[in-house]
Write a protein that holds these residues in place. Structure first.
Motif: not given
Length: 697
Positions: A325-334, A380-386, A388-398
């Motif tokens: 609704r208002d664009g407020l940020m909060f921590d991502q949850k697992l 997990a990373e902390t973004n500009k607004t402080g 929590n954001v989850f990050k995933y590293k994906l690697v392509r199957v050869p």
DNA sequence: GACATTTCAGTAAT
DNA sequence: CATTACTGAAATGT
């Protein structure tokens, strides 16, 4: 297509077949007088006029089916190009009561279609298939019953909603009938195949365009569908018209690595990625004790990649963390998708990756299926607004065909950062086209095709002469959609045939483009085949079929590619050019062509063009002369007429049948000679398609 | 052309 | 089971 396509088929098979095109130099003294007056072949005699025509245009209307002829079922050229009623819309005001087509769920603004009253469609339905009306009635009754409880509230809501005159159900049903999708069996619904994926996507595209055309004709009145992409998907899915309905880990049958899409809803209807909005698709699997969510596919919007040059790695951000609704940020949850990705990493499951890329021509996106990836890391990373954001590293199957990396490579060609290997000529048109066309051979040492003169448009010795003059339009600023006064729109049955991107919006037996006597400028939306190439093409040496044509740019389904240029010759003298090795550069509209809408159906014997058109591109021609034949083509040709006063010029426009990804060979069906012409001249086909007839011509 | 606003649907979870 | 919550993109306007 890369996997099963001609580029990668078994070499032992390749060696058994002859090249489609023989490029050995053959210089016949094609007498300069071969270009003769087409009038001599009395082009109009074959089709009797069958109804009231606009003045001056009767003779070139034989392939158009008027409303009248539809209703009377008048046998009228069989109209192979338009089994779907092109003007299948209710006239304003004819929409009676009826219920909305809104889905169950939260009440929302509901466009009021007419259900249960087959109205203007009953004739069409009866004429096409008895099953159709039965299905229609059944479906309608069921829906009435299941929704009767909620109908009252919806009807109340509707008070403030402008009435839509769009008969969605009728349009959908007629489309489904044409494409034999009414009886989609359950098994195929759960597990698709290539053919079905193509067909579902085709119907989706046609439906979306139909809704869009309709909205356009209403001139943006309130109450129109603002999201034809979503509406079309909703209509199809509510009828169960989709494939790969059961969620699966790994590849989806019928969808190949490198396939491209232009709407999220397309991913949905073919089962590649079910959520219409969310970026992560997942499902819960009943493991031994607990129920674990596992990720199935992700759509990367392209904003978060931070991996530099390596296109086989993707850093993907988790979902959530923002208040809608208002664009407020909060921590991502697992939880939800994030948890599913985490679990998939632990289990080592493969995840489908769809790369969303900016479409340079629109504000929209292009989605590239980039195949299977494995999740290698998460944090997990902390973004500009402080938060929590989850990050995933994906690697392509050869070992998968290249997809996204090819896009990046092409971009480097365009930017001049990398150079295309094997370029013989940077522009074989010598500037004759609006865009350069490279000549490339990275297969062998052949230096190029036989010499020919490049001309961008066909050479007519004389125009066809109309018995009565054709009226040009008066649209000074260009023809505008919804302008009922425009004579060119009238000739095109009330619609502009193209969208602003030169994409054909419907199947139509003949397109009437604006001509010399029209008041509109060359930028008019009804002159799309007159302004030249829209995509960056290259002529390339194929592995087994001589030279071919393909595009660096993606092409949307219906997108204009090029026209066929060459010397227009007397159709009655086509036999003189039909000899071994001599007819490789002949376009012949009088051959038999399969119906696009129904490839299973026997090829229709009625001619596709309003009068015979034969073009010889042996000595003079354009890029189209390099397009090879395929029994499963991705391009079709479309007659385009440009008339002015008493003169008419027929052109052949090539349009994409479906979305075509970059570097995929462009092919069209050369058609088959009618029985009374020489069948012994058949050429062995090596298109590699499962539906290959084994020969062509 | 970048940014803001509006409008739309499938499906897991409850 | 019916209903809600959760998820951005596409088109249009500024």
């Amino acid at each position: 297509m890369e996997q099963g396509g001609p580029e990668s088929i078994d070499k032992s098979k390749i060696l058994e077949v002859k090249p489609l095109r023989c490029l050995s130099p053959v210089f016949t003294s094609a007498s300069g007088s071969s270009v003769s007056n087409p009038q001599a072949s009395s082009p109009f005699h074959c089709v009797p006029p069958g109804g009231p025509f606009p003045p001056g245009l009767a003779p070139i209307y034989p392939f158009m089916r008027s409303n009248e002829s539809q209703r009377t079922g008048q046998p009228y050229g069989n109209d192979i190009a338009s089994p779907v009623p092109l003007n299948a819309f209710r006239t304003p005001g004819s929409a009676k009561g009826g219920m909305g087509r809104g889905k169950r769920g939260r009440p929302r603004k509901v466009p009021v279609g007419v259900v249960g009253d087959s109205g203007g469609y009953s004739d069409l339905m009866n004429q096409s298939d008895q099953n159709v009306s039965g299905y229609d009635v059944h479906e309608t009754d069921a829906e009435d019953a299941s929704n009767s409880g909620k109908r009252k509230t919806r009807l109340q809501k509707r008070q403030s909603v402008p009435i839509s005159d769009f008969d969605e159900v009728g349009v959908v049903n007629s489309l489904l009938t044409s494409f034999k999708l009414m009886e989609l069996d359950i098994a195929k619904n759960d597990f698709g195949d290539r053919e079905l994926v193509d067909r579902v996507l085709l119907v989706y595209d046609l439906l979306r365009k139909k809704i869009m055309l309709h909205d356009e004709s209403r001139d943006s009145l309130p109450g129109v569908t603002r999201r034809p992409d979503l509406k079309a998907g909703n209509l199809l899915m509510s009828k169960g018209i989709r494939t790969n309905n059961t969620k699966k880990i790994g590849h989806v049958p019928g969808v190949e690595v490198g396939d491209i899409f232009f709407f999220r809803m397309e991913l949905c209807v073919v089962g590649l990625h079910a959520p219409t909005m969310a970026g992560i698709d997942y499902m819960t699997v009943k493991a031994s004790a607990d129920e674990d969510p596992v990720a199935l596919s992700i759509v990367s919007s392209g904003g978060y990649e931070d991996d530099g040059e390596d296109g086989d790695v993707l850093i993907y951000s988790g979902q959530g963390g923002v208040q809608r609704r208002d664009g407020l940020m909060f921590d991502q949850k697992l939880e939800r998708g994030n948890l599913a990705l985490e679990k998939s990493m632990q289990r080592g499951n493969e995840v489908r990756v769809i790369r969303g890329l900016k479409d340079i021509n629109t504000t929209g996106k292009i989605y590239v299926y980039d195949g299977l990836y494995k999740i290698q890391d998460s944090w997990a990373e902390t973004n500009k607004t402080g938060c929590n954001v989850f990050k995933y590293k994906l690697v392509r199957v050869p070992g998968q065909p290249e997809a996204f990396t090819l896009w990046k490579l092409i971009q480097r060609w365009k930017d001049g950062i990398a150079s295309r290997t094997g370029v013989i000529l940077p522009d074989l048109t010598s500037g004759a086209e609006s865009l350069p066309v490279s000549l490339v051979n990275d297969v062998d040492d052949e230096k190029g095709p036989d010499y020919f003169t490049y001309i961008p448009t066909p050479k007519y010795a004389k125009p066809y002469v109309l018995p009565e003059p054709s009226l040009g339009c008066q649209c000074n600023g260009g023809c505008q959609p919804g302008d009922v006064r425009c004579s060119c729109i009238q000739k095109n049955m009330g619609c502009l045939p193209y969208n602003p991107l030169a994409v054909l919006m419907k199947y139509q037996s003949l397109i009437h483009e604006c001509g010399k006597t029209c008041a509109c400028p060359s930028t008019c939306r009804n002159r799309m085949t007159q302004v030249g190439l829209k995509v960056r093409l290259e002529v390339f040496k194929t592995k087994n079929r001589g030279w071919g044509l393909r595009s660096w740019d993606p092409i949307r389904g219906g997108g204009f590619i090029c026209e066929y240029a060459g010397q227009v010759i007397d159709a009655s003298k086509v036999g003189e050019f039909e000899s071994e090795n001599e007819d490789a550069y002949i376009f012949d509209s009088t051959r038999i062509f399969e119906s696009l809408e129904d490839p299973q159906q026997n090829p229709n014997e009625s001619p596709k063009a309003p009068f015979p058109l034969v073009i010889n591109a042996k000595l003079e021609g354009n890029v189209a002369r390099f397009m090879n034949h395929s029994c499963s083509p991705n391009v079709y040709w479309q007659p385009v007429l440009r008339a002015s006063d008493n003169e008419a010029y027929l052109h052949v426009g090539f349009f994409a049948i479906k979305h075509i990804r970059p570097m995929q060979e462009l092919t069209f069906d050369y058609g088959v000679l009618p029985a009374h012409r020489a069948q012994q001249r058949r050429k062995k086909c090596s298109c590699g398609s499962v539906k290959c007839r084994g020969y062509f011509y």
